[in-house]
Scaffold this active site. Structure first.
Site, PDB file in Angstrom:
ATOM      1  CE  LYS A 116       0.966  -4.315   1.515  1.00 30.86           C
ATOM      2  NZ  LYS A 116       0.838  -2.838   1.328  1.00 30.86           N
ATOM      3  CB  SER A 135      -1.902 -10.841  -1.219  1.00 32.59           C
ATOM      4  OG  SER A 135      -2.925 -11.158  -0.466  1.00 32.59           O
TER       5      SER A 135
END
Length: 504
Positions: free
Chosen positions: A51, A305
């Site tokens: 992110k 992720s």
């Protein structure tokens, strides 16, 4: 057209704060699946999640004057930390609105990176509404977690790195999906340069907003979103992200909670990284796709992720990993109630190891036992075990995929309650915070008598409860309105086989 993203990705400013993460081989997974598996290690970013890329690229594109007023976002975790670190790097103010249910590790992570944390609301929509109000009242710029061109371009640098790092064969890239920012950026870049490579999205089956949109041909709002993979718990795919995904994503695969837990273990075995549940999502989908398509000898990339996981939650993940990998079967079996029955049952199990056994006396005719059996996925599946026991005359109920059995009944096996009448059973998820369980009890127990209750904290942002309530037949029509007023996600389980076998 998605091609507009190629230049934006190439020019994205992410490396002031992000790092180019390695593409690691996964030797154990590769050997077991008979394919060349490569893991893109976004868990190695400074905030332990991809992110940071989109957040920084979004903020750095703002004008100096706009930046000087500060930024705001609503996030329960990884985007929040990305915005906080990005703003700190640029020397500007960052206000992060987080639900009151946010795990402490993520709150501390934001504060340690200079973010001003505002805890507001039990859910993301409430936090989002408050963040948007700060845009109006304080002149802050809202940094969207996924549905923004610059955010998408920042995430797309992952696709750019994958193609730079893997110049040889590349058959498919598996990408986790929440709001779609990551898969939109990766898919736009990969499909432009390597149109032969498949880009496959992976969603948790209880928050599959992209698959629902692809099936319907338009964005839809999911009526309910499961919170197990909280990093991707999004009810509607983004508008811009869906525009890109429609053209660039080949397929969407959905996976269960157990399959995600098994993938967390797989990634640990190969990398010694402990990913969060959404961080292992792509790997779970890759495994499922390989099995479905019977792939062999292919080169497959999966994106790990993120790794912002509460330590307390690992207990639950570990418990479910064996089931998710097909290495444990959970069965409800009826055996005769007399001496020697359990021994004879174990003889029928054969050389398989019994991992769990729960039983309580009910009557002198037969006994219902809750049993876990270790499986060897490479030799025979649980279907063969169920058939063997059935052939031996046992009544067998396969509970391996039964959420009530795995979440609650296995901890509650204590016998039936023949004196309890008019019982209906519901399973709930509610925000986990101090006082939440008491609040739940106060609201549920105000109208009808509670006849059964089980709650267990899994170290997550939500609590899971199963409740038996005595409701006379003439009042059953009032239940839906009563439950809607409580305001928590719920499922009726009155006819669940595990409940009927052991508790009903």
């Amino acid at each position: 057209m998605p091609n507009q993203y190629i230049r934006k990705i190439l020019e994205a400013r992410v490396y002031d704060v992000a790092v180019e993460t390695p593409l690691h081989p996964a030797p154990f997974l590769s050997e077991r699946l008979n394919n060349n598996i490569l893991v893109k290690r976004e868990d190695l970013q400074p905030v332990f999640s991809f992110k940071i890329r989109g957040a920084y690229n979004n903020i750095v594109q703002l004008s100096e004057e706009t930046r000087s007023r500060g930024v705001v976002c609503a996030s329960a975790g990884n985007h929040a930390q990305g915005v906080a670190l990005s703003a700190h790097k640029l020397g500007i103010r960052a206000v992060i609105v987080m639900p009151t249910t946010t795990p402490d590790i993520k709150v501390k992570g934001v504060r340690s990176r200079g973010g001003e944390v505002v805890l507001h609301g039990d859910s993301f929509p409430e936090s989002l509404a408050h963040a948007l109000s700060l845009v109006e009242s304080e002149g802050l710029s809202f940094i969207h977690p996924y549905d923004d061109v610059d955010t998408i371009a920042g995430q797309g640098t992952i696709g750019m790195e994958i193609l730079r790092q893997q110049t040889g064969d590349l058959d498919a890239v598996f990408v986790p999906v929440g709001g779609g920012g990551l898969i939109a950026g990766v898919a736009a870049y990969v499909k432009y340069l390597r149109p032969d490579a498949l880009v496959i999205g992976v969603e948790y089956e209880e928050s599959a907003c992209l698959k629902a949109a692809m099936d319907a041909g338009e964005r839809v709002v999911l009526p309910q979103v499961g919170l197990f993979a909280d990093g991707v718990a999004v009810a509607q795919i983004g508008e811009e992200t869906f525009r890109v995904c429609k053209e660039c994503v080949d397929e969407v695969v959905t996976v269960s909670a157990d399959e995600i837990c098994a993938a967390v273990k797989d990634l640990f075995d190969d990398t010694r990284s402990v990913t969060e549940t959404s961080g292992a999502l792509a790997t779970a989908g890759m495994k499922k796709y390989v099995e479905r398509e019977k792939l062999q000898g292919k080169t497959l990339v999966t994106i790990a992720s993120g790794a912002n996981v509460n330590f307390d939650r690992l207990r639950y993940i570990s418990e479910r990993a064996e089931v998710g990998e097909g290495r444990e079967a959970i069965l409800g079996v009826t055996i005769p109630e007399h001496p020697g029955s359990f021994r004879r049952f174990c003889e029928k199990i054969g050389k398989r190891n019994i991992t769990e056994f729960n039983y309580r006396y009910f009557d002198d005719r037969e006994a219902s036992i809750f049993v876990g059996v270790q499986m060897h996925a490479d030799t025979e599946g649980r279907g063969r075990l169920v058939q063997d026991l059935s052939d031996a005359g046992y009544a067998v109920d396969d509970l391996t995929d039964n959420e009530v059995a795995k979440l609650h009944v296995r901890y509650m096996v204590g016998g039936h309650a023949p004196s309890v009448n008019d019982e209906v059973v519901y399973r709930f998820e509610f925000p986990e915070r101090p006082g939440a369980l008491l609040n739940f009890l106060n609201r549920v127990g105000t109208r009808w008598n509670i006849s059964m209750f089980h709650y267990r904290n899994h170290g997550a942002a939500y609590g899971r409860v199963i409740v038996g309530i005595q409701v006379p037949q003439e009042e059953r029509s009032e239940i839906p309105e009563f439950l809607e007023d409580i305001g928590y996600h719920y499922w009726e389980e009155s006819h669940n086989s595990a409940y009927k076998l052991f508790l009903g």
